[in-house]
Design a protein around this motif. Sequence first.
Motif, PDB file in Angstrom:
ATOM      1  N   LEU A   3     -34.781  -4.142  27.878  1.00 31.67           N
ATOM      2  CA  LEU A   3     -34.622  -2.722  28.176  1.00 31.67           C
ATOM      3  C   LEU A   3     -33.990  -2.554  29.546  1.00 31.67           C
ATOM      4  O   LEU A   3     -34.386  -3.217  30.507  1.00 31.67           O
ATOM      5  N   SER A  20     -31.511   7.146  31.113  1.00 33.70           N
ATOM      6  CA  SER A  20     -31.230   6.457  29.860  1.00 33.70           C
ATOM      7  C   SER A  20     -31.925   5.108  29.874  1.00 33.70           C
ATOM      8  O   SER A  20     -32.106   4.501  30.932  1.00 33.70           O
ATOM      9  N   CYS A  21     -32.295   4.656  28.694  1.00 35.67           N
ATOM     10  CA  CYS A  21     -32.884   3.330  28.546  1.00 35.67           C
ATOM     11  C   CYS A  21     -32.200   2.680  27.356  1.00 35.67           C
ATOM     12  O   CYS A  21     -32.410   3.100  26.211  1.00 35.67           O
ATOM     13  N   ALA A  22     -31.394   1.684  27.631  1.00 32.33           N
ATOM     14  CA  ALA A  22     -30.657   0.989  26.585  1.00 32.33           C
ATOM     15  C   ALA A  22     -31.407  -0.261  26.168  1.00 32.33           C
ATOM     16  O   ALA A  22     -31.853  -1.043  27.013  1.00 32.33           O
ATOM     17  N   SER A  24     -31.512  -3.875  23.925  1.00 31.93           N
ATOM     18  CA  SER A  24     -30.680  -4.920  23.344  1.00 31.93           C
ATOM     19  C   SER A  24     -31.574  -6.026  22.828  1.00 31.93           C
ATOM     20  O   SER A  24     -32.706  -6.193  23.287  1.00 31.93           O
ATOM     21  N   LEU A  28     -33.707  -0.522  18.497  1.00 34.61           N
ATOM     22  CA  LEU A  28     -34.642   0.388  19.139  1.00 34.61           C
ATOM     23  C   LEU A  28     -35.591   1.026  18.132  1.00 34.61           C
ATOM     24  O   LEU A  28     -36.729   1.361  18.459  1.00 34.61           O
ATOM     25  N   ARG A  71     -34.312  10.213  21.522  1.00 41.63           N
ATOM     26  CA  ARG A  71     -33.830   8.872  21.235  1.00 41.63           C
ATOM     27  C   ARG A  71     -32.663   8.952  20.266  1.00 41.63           C
ATOM     28  O   ARG A  71     -32.589   9.867  19.435  1.00 41.63           O
ATOM     29  N   GLN A  75     -27.558   4.404  18.722  1.00 36.50           N
ATOM     30  CA  GLN A  75     -27.023   3.939  20.005  1.00 36.50           C
ATOM     31  C   GLN A  75     -28.003   3.039  20.743  1.00 36.50           C
ATOM     32  O   GLN A  75     -27.713   2.606  21.861  1.00 36.50           O
ATOM     33  N   ASN A  76     -29.172   2.801  20.123  1.00 37.14           N
ATOM     34  CA  ASN A  76     -30.190   1.946  20.757  1.00 37.14           C
ATOM     35  C   ASN A  76     -30.560   2.439  22.149  1.00 37.14           C
ATOM     36  O   ASN A  76     -30.752   1.634  23.073  1.00 37.14           O
ATOM     37  N   THR A  77     -30.691   3.748  22.279  1.00 36.16           N
ATOM     38  CA  THR A  77     -30.945   4.328  23.596  1.00 36.16           C
ATOM     39  C   THR A  77     -31.990   5.433  23.495  1.00 36.16           C
ATOM     40  O   THR A  77     -31.986   6.220  22.553  1.00 36.16           O
ATOM     41  N   TYR A  79     -33.731   8.568  25.938  1.00 37.12           N
ATOM     42  CA  TYR A  79     -33.362   9.390  27.095  1.00 37.12           C
ATOM     43  C   TYR A  79     -34.574  10.139  27.641  1.00 37.12           C
ATOM     44  O   TYR A  79     -35.537  10.413  26.922  1.00 37.12           O
ATOM     45  N   CYS A  95     -38.899   2.540  31.437  1.00 40.29           N
ATOM     46  CA  CYS A  95     -39.021   2.719  29.996  1.00 40.29           C
ATOM     47  C   CYS A  95     -39.756   1.511  29.429  1.00 40.29           C
ATOM     48  O   CYS A  95     -39.729   0.418  30.014  1.00 40.29           O
TER      49      CYS A  95
END
Length: 123
Positions: A3, A20-22, A24, A28, A71, A75-77, A79, A95
């Motif tokens: 994250l 934002s919290c991406a 990988s 998500l 969320r 986009q795997n994000t 907010y 996050c």
Amino acid sequence: VQLQASGGGSVQPGDSLRLSCAASGRPLSSYIMGWFRQDPGKGREFVAYITRSGGTIRYADSVKGRFTISRDNAQNTVYLQMNSLKPEDTAVYYCAADTSYVAAINMVNYDYWGHGTQVTVSS
């Protein structure tokens, strides 16, 4: 899952920021997602969570009506829109991802954490 939180900064009272919290490594959509914050010298406190589909959202009383968690699983994000910021919102924001199926405000329930992003609200 990894994250990565971003979007923090220094703003004046009344301003807005969007964090934002991406994610990988894994989708998500596999996780309940939460935002927490920590001020120096204080414990980490719950800010908001959102369940996998976004169907259930909860906020801390201190941010209710001002912050919005959302969320985008495609986009795997996740907010955190923060409006009407106050000096007491100053903290490092984190996050976190929860693999369970019961959403919680307790940080011990969260399995994965990102590095924080600093939010400073000052005139």
